[in-house]
Design a protein around this motif. Structure first.
Motif, PDB file in Angstrom:
ATOM      1  N   ALA A  24       1.011  -1.132   0.138  1.00  0.00           N
ATOM      2  CA  ALA A  24      -0.077   0.109   0.073  1.00  0.00           C
ATOM      3  C   ALA A  24       0.923   1.193  -0.020  1.00  0.00           C
ATOM      4  CB  ALA A  24      -1.048   0.052   1.340  1.00  0.00           C
ATOM      5  N   VAL A  25       1.916   1.373   0.660  1.00  0.00           N
ATOM      6  CA  VAL A  25       2.996   2.523   0.833  1.00  0.00           C
ATOM      7  C   VAL A  25       3.676   2.401  -0.680  1.00  0.00           C
ATOM      8  CG1 VAL A  25       4.951   3.264   1.824  1.00  0.00           C
ATOM      9  CG2 VAL A  25       3.132   2.319   3.292  1.00  0.00           C
ATOM     10  N   ALA A  26       4.015   1.525  -1.010  1.00  0.00           N
ATOM     11  CA  ALA A  26       4.430   1.595  -2.474  1.00  0.00           C
ATOM     12  C   ALA A  26       3.731   2.194  -3.422  1.00  0.00           C
ATOM     13  CB  ALA A  26       5.291   0.248  -2.720  1.00  0.00           C
ATOM     14  N   VAL A  27       2.356   1.656  -3.420  1.00  0.00           N
ATOM     15  CA  VAL A  27       1.480   2.127  -4.511  1.00  0.00           C
ATOM     16  C   VAL A  27       1.052   3.601  -4.165  1.00  0.00           C
ATOM     17  CG1 VAL A  27      -1.017   1.813  -5.250  1.00  0.00           C
ATOM     18  CG2 VAL A  27       0.694  -0.124  -5.148  1.00  0.00           C
ATOM     19  N   ALA A  28       0.900   3.822  -2.941  1.00  0.00           N
ATOM     20  CA  ALA A  28       0.824   5.329  -2.620  1.00  0.00           C
ATOM     21  C   ALA A  28       1.545   6.217  -2.929  1.00  0.00           C
ATOM     22  CB  ALA A  28       0.455   5.452  -1.015  1.00  0.00           C
ATOM     23  N   LEU A  29       2.919   5.772  -2.803  1.00  0.00           N
ATOM     24  CA  LEU A  29       3.972   6.834  -3.366  1.00  0.00           C
ATOM     25  C   LEU A  29       4.160   6.812  -4.742  1.00  0.00           C
ATOM     26  CD1 LEU A  29       6.947   5.466  -0.944  1.00  0.00           C
ATOM     27  CD2 LEU A  29       5.532   7.710  -0.889  1.00  0.00           C
ATOM     28  N   ALA A  30       3.773   5.629  -5.558  1.00  0.00           N
ATOM     29  CA  ALA A  30       3.963   5.682  -7.131  1.00  0.00           C
ATOM     30  C   ALA A  30       2.702   6.470  -7.533  1.00  0.00           C
ATOM     31  CB  ALA A  30       3.720   4.404  -7.412  1.00  0.00           C
ATOM     32  N   VAL A  31       1.337   6.438  -7.058  1.00  0.00           N
ATOM     33  CA  VAL A  31       0.266   7.054  -7.253  1.00  0.00           C
ATOM     34  C   VAL A  31       0.518   8.831  -6.999  1.00  0.00           C
ATOM     35  CG1 VAL A  31      -2.269   7.514  -7.023  1.00  0.00           C
ATOM     36  CG2 VAL A  31      -1.321   5.236  -6.953  1.00  0.00           C
ATOM     37  N   ALA A  32       0.919   8.728  -5.869  1.00  0.00           N
ATOM     38  CA  ALA A  32       1.322  10.247  -5.545  1.00  0.00           C
ATOM     39  C   ALA A  32       2.336  11.138  -6.619  1.00  0.00           C
ATOM     40  CB  ALA A  32       1.763  10.390  -4.240  1.00  0.00           C
ATOM     41  N   ALA A  33       3.398  10.322  -6.699  1.00  0.00           N
ATOM     42  CA  ALA A  33       4.354  10.609  -7.924  1.00  0.00           C
ATOM     43  C   ALA A  33       3.643  10.930  -9.202  1.00  0.00           C
ATOM     44  CB  ALA A  33       5.394   9.925  -7.954  1.00  0.00           C
ATOM     45  N   LEU A  55      -8.523   5.708  -3.903  1.00  0.00           N
ATOM     46  CA  LEU A  55      -9.199   4.268  -4.202  1.00  0.00           C
ATOM     47  C   LEU A  55      -7.996   3.564  -4.627  1.00  0.00           C
ATOM     48  CD1 LEU A  55     -12.167   5.658  -6.364  1.00  0.00           C
ATOM     49  CD2 LEU A  55     -12.169   4.565  -4.164  1.00  0.00           C
ATOM     50  N   GLY A  56      -6.890   4.069  -5.512  1.00  0.00           N
ATOM     51  CA  GLY A  56      -5.824   3.134  -5.594  1.00  0.00           C
ATOM     52  C   GLY A  56      -5.167   2.532  -4.601  1.00  0.00           C
ATOM     53  N   VAL A  57      -5.047   3.334  -3.558  1.00  0.00           N
ATOM     54  CA  VAL A  57      -4.121   2.990  -2.369  1.00  0.00           C
ATOM     55  C   VAL A  57      -4.950   1.751  -1.775  1.00  0.00           C
ATOM     56  CG1 VAL A  57      -3.489   3.758  -0.078  1.00  0.00           C
ATOM     57  CG2 VAL A  57      -2.913   4.912  -2.292  1.00  0.00           C
ATOM     58  N   VAL A  58      -6.124   2.274  -1.598  1.00  0.00           N
ATOM     59  CA  VAL A  58      -7.248   1.261  -0.657  1.00  0.00           C
ATOM     60  C   VAL A  58      -7.146  -0.237  -1.488  1.00  0.00           C
ATOM     61  CG1 VAL A  58      -9.519   0.713   0.070  1.00  0.00           C
ATOM     62  CG2 VAL A  58      -8.507   2.837   0.290  1.00  0.00           C
ATOM     63  N   GLY A  59      -7.344  -0.124  -2.867  1.00  0.00           N
ATOM     64  CA  GLY A  59      -7.301  -1.269  -3.773  1.00  0.00           C
ATOM     65  C   GLY A  59      -6.098  -2.055  -3.651  1.00  0.00           C
ATOM     66  N   GLY A 113      -3.959  -1.869  -0.992  1.00  0.00           N
ATOM     67  CA  GLY A 113      -3.573  -2.702   0.321  1.00  0.00           C
ATOM     68  C   GLY A 113      -4.546  -3.764   0.148  1.00  0.00           C
ATOM     69  N   ALA A 114      -5.682  -3.941  -0.384  1.00  0.00           N
ATOM     70  CA  ALA A 114      -6.577  -4.973  -0.354  1.00  0.00           C
ATOM     71  C   ALA A 114      -5.784  -6.139  -1.428  1.00  0.00           C
ATOM     72  CB  ALA A 114      -7.931  -4.787  -0.919  1.00  0.00           C
ATOM     73  N   ALA A 115      -5.415  -5.543  -2.546  1.00  0.00           N
ATOM     74  CA  ALA A 115      -4.574  -6.449  -3.233  1.00  0.00           C
ATOM     75  C   ALA A 115      -3.297  -7.130  -2.598  1.00  0.00           C
ATOM     76  CB  ALA A 115      -4.433  -6.052  -4.572  1.00  0.00           C
ATOM     77  N   GLY A 116      -2.731  -6.283  -2.066  1.00  0.00           N
ATOM     78  CA  GLY A 116      -1.656  -6.696  -1.098  1.00  0.00           C
ATOM     79  C   GLY A 116      -1.735  -7.726   0.061  1.00  0.00           C
ATOM     80  N   LEU A 117      -2.808  -7.474   0.702  1.00  0.00           N
ATOM     81  CA  LEU A 117      -3.229  -8.568   1.682  1.00  0.00           C
ATOM     82  C   LEU A 117      -3.625  -9.852   0.978  1.00  0.00           C
ATOM     83  CD1 LEU A 117      -3.854  -8.570   4.897  1.00  0.00           C
ATOM     84  CD2 LEU A 117      -6.122  -8.033   4.344  1.00  0.00           C
ATOM     85  N   TRP A 118      -4.351  -9.790  -0.025  1.00  0.00           N
ATOM     86  CA  TRP A 118      -4.926 -11.056  -0.815  1.00  0.00           C
ATOM     87  C   TRP A 118      -3.830 -11.758  -1.177  1.00  0.00           C
ATOM     88  CZ3 TRP A 118      -4.382 -12.276  -6.089  1.00  0.00           C
ATOM     89  CH2 TRP A 118      -4.978 -13.903  -6.197  1.00  0.00           C
TER      90      TRP A 118
END
Length: 485
Positions: free
Chosen positions: A21-30, A183-187, A189-194
């Motif tokens: 989630a953190v990695a995706v959040a950083l990528a999406v923010a960038a 939405l991307g970060v939440v998704g 995180g859910a995908a990472g947990l799965w």
């Protein structure tokens, strides 16, 4: 507790999901930040281009306004300059060389800046800049020089548009990007947990198997190891480990059972003899001297056999349970010579011949000597009275040849098994562990052992011990002698 410590305290799947989630959040923010900056740059460029084009197209109307005398300091009525305002959707005003300005078109009067005055005096041709009106409206301004006719005085034409024309789309874009990013970060995180749960399922199975083994000591548990990834390799390694542990446990159980069986015979005989001696003392009935002598000799023999059996068991248990420690380069020919000296004492009626070439190996001197002594003891045990024992060491192969009855070919595969004894040897003293110790010692030194029929086809058996060579140690330096003064 520090954040790092709290993070390490989370379950592995939670850490993986959080990291994803953190990695995706950083990528999406960038990506969102770069997109917003690029759109803002594009919109400002378009605004600047529209101001430049509008200023040039307004020249004719501004000049006509000046000639008609309609240029005023403030917009007195909505009708003044309506044509320009409607066509350009902008504020237009004229700046004179002395810094005065007169309004031509638009919703507000623009403040005159030093840059505008430089352009009105002809010191610069054009410029783009930002200003804020008296009403607090931010405007993007483009000012350029102009003349009413060739050779006439220079003045400046200023045209401006509200910055809000691009701020509103940018604000809308920012909210859209923020929503999509959330939405991307939440998704993610859910995908990472799965993904973490799916990827760690074999690890959960491995953990369950380990806990089951620790609880039940059942080493027959196996984990499915389909595939070729790291988890499959881990599963195969675990299965190999449990198989090795099960095999070791089985060998230990077999060793204990065999040892108990072998110990039972001398202990029973020893107990019987001691009970006879005790009964004789209790009843006062003396045992005849010859019988008493034989009884004591039997007790001594049984105790000697017990001591030998216990020593062999200790040697086997040490080789099974622990590594021998650092090996050293030793002279096998010297070890064989020492063992041969001991064998001559045990078989004084036998003829021993030896040919020992120098050979250095890496191993334990004591264990190697015990192995060679075991081979020589077998040769002494099975040699007929007055027989010969031949010992030869050549190119790392130590051969001990006796001239006894030999071993049937069908029994040769079993001679190195623990407690195994041939039919002809059951009446002879021994524990059935000597050759097993020889095989273990040879394997520990990187070699092997073998029993075979005599190479010349004659009677007897050849016991072969093969151990690879090691670098010859340098000769010891002789001590220097200092003459007396």
């Amino acid at each position: 507790m520090s954040p790092a410590a709290r993070f390490r305290g989370l379950p592995l799947r939670s850490r993986l999901a959080l990291l994803v989630a953190v990695a995706v959040a950083l990528a999406v923010a960038a990506v969102a930040a770069v997109s917003w900056v690029m759109v803002r740059t594009q919109l400002r460029d378009q605004l600047d281009n529209s101001l430049t084009t509008a200023n040039e197209s307004a020249d004719a109307q501004v000049l006509r306004t000046i000639r008609d005398g309609a240029c005023v300091d403030r917009p007195p009525t909505p009708q003044n300059g309506q044509e320009i305002a409607g066509n350009l959707n902008a504020t237009v005003q004229i700046v004179t060389a002395d810094g005065r300005h007169c309004w031509v078109s638009g919703p507000a009067t623009l403040p005159v800046t030093a840059l505008d005055r430089q352009i009105a005096r002809g010191e610069r041709t054009s410029a783009l800049h930002d200003v804020t009106t008296a009403d607090g409206i931010e405007m993007r301004v483009y000012t350029r020089t102009a003349r009413t006719q060739p050779g006439s005085a220079v003045f400046g034409i200023t045209i401006a548009k509200p910055v809000a024309d691009i701020d509103k789309p940018l604000s809308t874009l920012a909210w859209v990007l923020l929503l999509v990013s959330g939405l991307g970060v939440v998704g993610a995180g859910a995908a990472g947990l799965w993904v973490a749960r799916t990827g760690l399922r074999p690890v959960d199975e491995l953990t369950g198997a380990v806990e089951h083994i620790a609880r039940t000591e059942d080493l027959t548990v196996r984990i499915p190891d389909e595939g070729h990834d790291e988890i499959a390799r881990l599963s195969r390694s675990f299965n190999s480990m449990t198989a090795a542990l099960a095999s070791s446990q089985e060998r230990q159980a077999q060793l204990i059972a065999d040892a108990g069986h072998e110990l039972r015979t001398p202990l029973t005989s020893l107990r019987t003899n001691i009970e006879l001696l005790a009964r004789s003392e209790q009843t006062g009935r003396a045992i005849p001297p010859e019988d008493r002598k034989e009884l004591l000799a039997s007790v001594k023999a049984q105790m000697t056999e017990l001591a030998s059996l216990i020593g062999d068991l200790q040697e086997l248990s040490r080789s099974d349970a622990a590594s021998p420690g650092p090996l050293q380069v030793v002279a096998l020919h010297e070890i064989a010579g020492a063992a041969l000296s001991r064998a001559r004492l045990r078989g004084p009626e036998l003829e021993f011949t030896s040919a020992l070439d120098p050979w250095y190996v890496r191993g334990e001197a004591a264990a190697l000597e015990r192995a060679v002594v075991n081979l020589l003891d077998n040769a002494v045990k099975f040699s007929p009275p007055g027989g010969a024992v031949e010992v030869r060491l050549r190119a790392g192969e130590l051969t001990v040849r006796d001239h006894g009855p030999g071993i049937p070919a069908e029994e040769l595969p079993h001679v190195f098994e623990r407690f195994w004894r041939s039919e002809s040897a059951r009446a002879l003293p021994g524990s059935g562990l000597g050759l097993s110790i020889v095989a273990r010692t040879a394997a520990r030194a990187g070699g092997g052992a073998e029993l075979r029929a005599a190479a010349d086809g004659g009677p007897g058996t050849e016991a072969v011990l093969r151990i690879p060579g090691a670098p010859t140690p340098p000769p010891a330096a002789e001590p220097s002698v200092v003459p007396d003064q």
